[in-house]
Design a protein around this motif. Structure first.
Motif, PDB file in Angstrom:
ATOM      1  N   LYS A 183       0.778  -1.129  -0.037  1.00 16.74           N
ATOM      2  CA  LYS A 183       0.012  -0.055  -0.017  1.00 16.74           C
ATOM      3  C   LYS A 183       0.815   1.214   0.113  1.00 16.74           C
ATOM      4  CE  LYS A 183      -3.803  -2.203   2.360  1.00 16.74           C
ATOM      5  NZ  LYS A 183      -4.663  -2.380   3.554  1.00 16.74           N
ATOM      6  N   GLU A 206       2.227   1.885  -3.497  1.00 10.98           N
ATOM      7  CA  GLU A 206       1.285   2.343  -4.472  1.00 10.98           C
ATOM      8  C   GLU A 206       1.077   3.929  -4.292  1.00 10.98           C
ATOM      9  OE1 GLU A 206      -2.669   0.471  -3.739  1.00 10.98           O
ATOM     10  OE2 GLU A 206      -1.788  -1.463  -4.162  1.00 10.98           O
ATOM     11  N   GLN A 207       1.270   4.246  -2.920  1.00 10.06           N
ATOM     12  CA  GLN A 207       1.242   5.692  -2.620  1.00 10.06           C
ATOM     13  C   GLN A 207       2.293   6.495  -3.024  1.00 10.06           C
ATOM     14  OE1 GLN A 207      -1.788   7.348  -1.549  1.00 10.06           O
ATOM     15  NE2 GLN A 207      -0.503   9.490  -1.487  1.00 10.06           N
TER      16      GLN A 207
END
Length: 71
Positions: free
Chosen positions: A16, A19-20
Protein backbone atom coordinates in the motif's frame (compact mmCIF):
# COMPACT_ATOMS: atom_id res chain seq x y z
CA UNK A 1 -3.02 4.36 12.73
CA UNK A 2 -1.45 1.91 15.14
CA UNK A 3 2.24 1.82 14.17
CA UNK A 4 2.86 -1.28 16.29
CA UNK A 5 0.44 -3.13 14.01
CA UNK A 6 2.08 -1.61 10.93
CA UNK A 7 5.49 -2.90 12.03
CA UNK A 8 4.04 -6.33 12.74
CA UNK A 9 2.32 -6.51 9.34
CA UNK A 10 4.91 -4.59 7.34
CA UNK A 11 5.09 -7.06 4.44
CA UNK A 12 1.37 -6.60 3.85
CA UNK A 13 1.39 -2.85 4.45
CA UNK A 14 4.38 -2.00 2.26
CA UNK A 15 2.43 -2.77 -0.93
CA UNK A 16 0.00 0.00 0.00
CA UNK A 17 2.89 2.35 0.77
CA UNK A 18 4.46 1.62 -2.62
CA UNK A 19 1.14 2.37 -4.37
CA UNK A 20 0.96 5.76 -2.66
CA UNK A 21 4.68 6.62 -2.83
CA UNK A 22 5.93 4.93 -6.01
CA UNK A 23 9.40 6.46 -5.87
CA UNK A 24 10.25 4.32 -2.83
CA UNK A 25 12.20 1.23 -3.84
CA UNK A 26 11.83 -2.28 -2.45
CA UNK A 27 15.21 -1.75 -0.74
CA UNK A 28 13.90 1.46 0.86
CA UNK A 29 10.84 -0.37 2.14
CA UNK A 30 12.92 -3.26 3.48
CA UNK A 31 15.12 -0.79 5.39
CA UNK A 32 12.11 1.11 6.76
CA UNK A 33 10.61 -2.10 8.20
CA UNK A 34 7.48 -0.35 9.44
CA UNK A 35 9.18 2.45 11.37
CA UNK A 36 7.24 5.69 10.87
CA UNK A 37 10.17 8.08 11.30
CA UNK A 38 12.20 6.19 8.69
CA UNK A 39 9.21 6.13 6.31
CA UNK A 40 8.75 9.89 6.68
CA UNK A 41 12.47 10.46 6.10
CA UNK A 42 12.56 8.36 2.93
CA UNK A 43 9.45 10.09 1.56
CA UNK A 44 11.07 13.46 2.21
CA UNK A 45 14.31 12.31 0.57
CA UNK A 46 12.77 10.72 -2.54
CA UNK A 47 10.24 13.48 -3.18
CA UNK A 48 12.51 16.42 -2.26
CA UNK A 49 10.32 17.56 0.63
CA UNK A 50 11.37 19.42 3.73
CA UNK A 51 10.25 18.33 7.21
CA UNK A 52 7.08 20.44 6.98
CA UNK A 53 5.93 18.83 3.72
CA UNK A 54 6.96 21.70 1.43
CA UNK A 55 8.90 21.06 -1.76
CA UNK A 56 12.58 22.02 -1.49
CA UNK A 57 12.93 24.67 -4.19
CA UNK A 58 15.00 27.33 -2.50
CA UNK A 59 12.02 29.68 -2.75
CA UNK A 60 9.64 27.77 -0.48
CA UNK A 61 6.64 28.67 -2.66
CA UNK A 62 5.49 25.21 -3.78
CA UNK A 63 3.72 22.85 -1.42
CA UNK A 64 3.10 19.11 -1.59
CA UNK A 65 1.66 17.07 1.22
CA UNK A 66 3.82 14.23 2.59
CA UNK A 67 1.79 13.44 5.64
CA UNK A 68 2.07 9.93 6.96
CA UNK A 69 -1.04 9.01 8.95
CA UNK A 70 -0.50 9.40 12.68
CA UNK A 71 -2.32 7.61 15.46
Amino acid sequence: MDWNRVEGNWKQFKGKVKEQWGKLTDDDLDQIAGKRDQLEGKIQERYGLDVNGGVKTGHGAEQKSATVARA
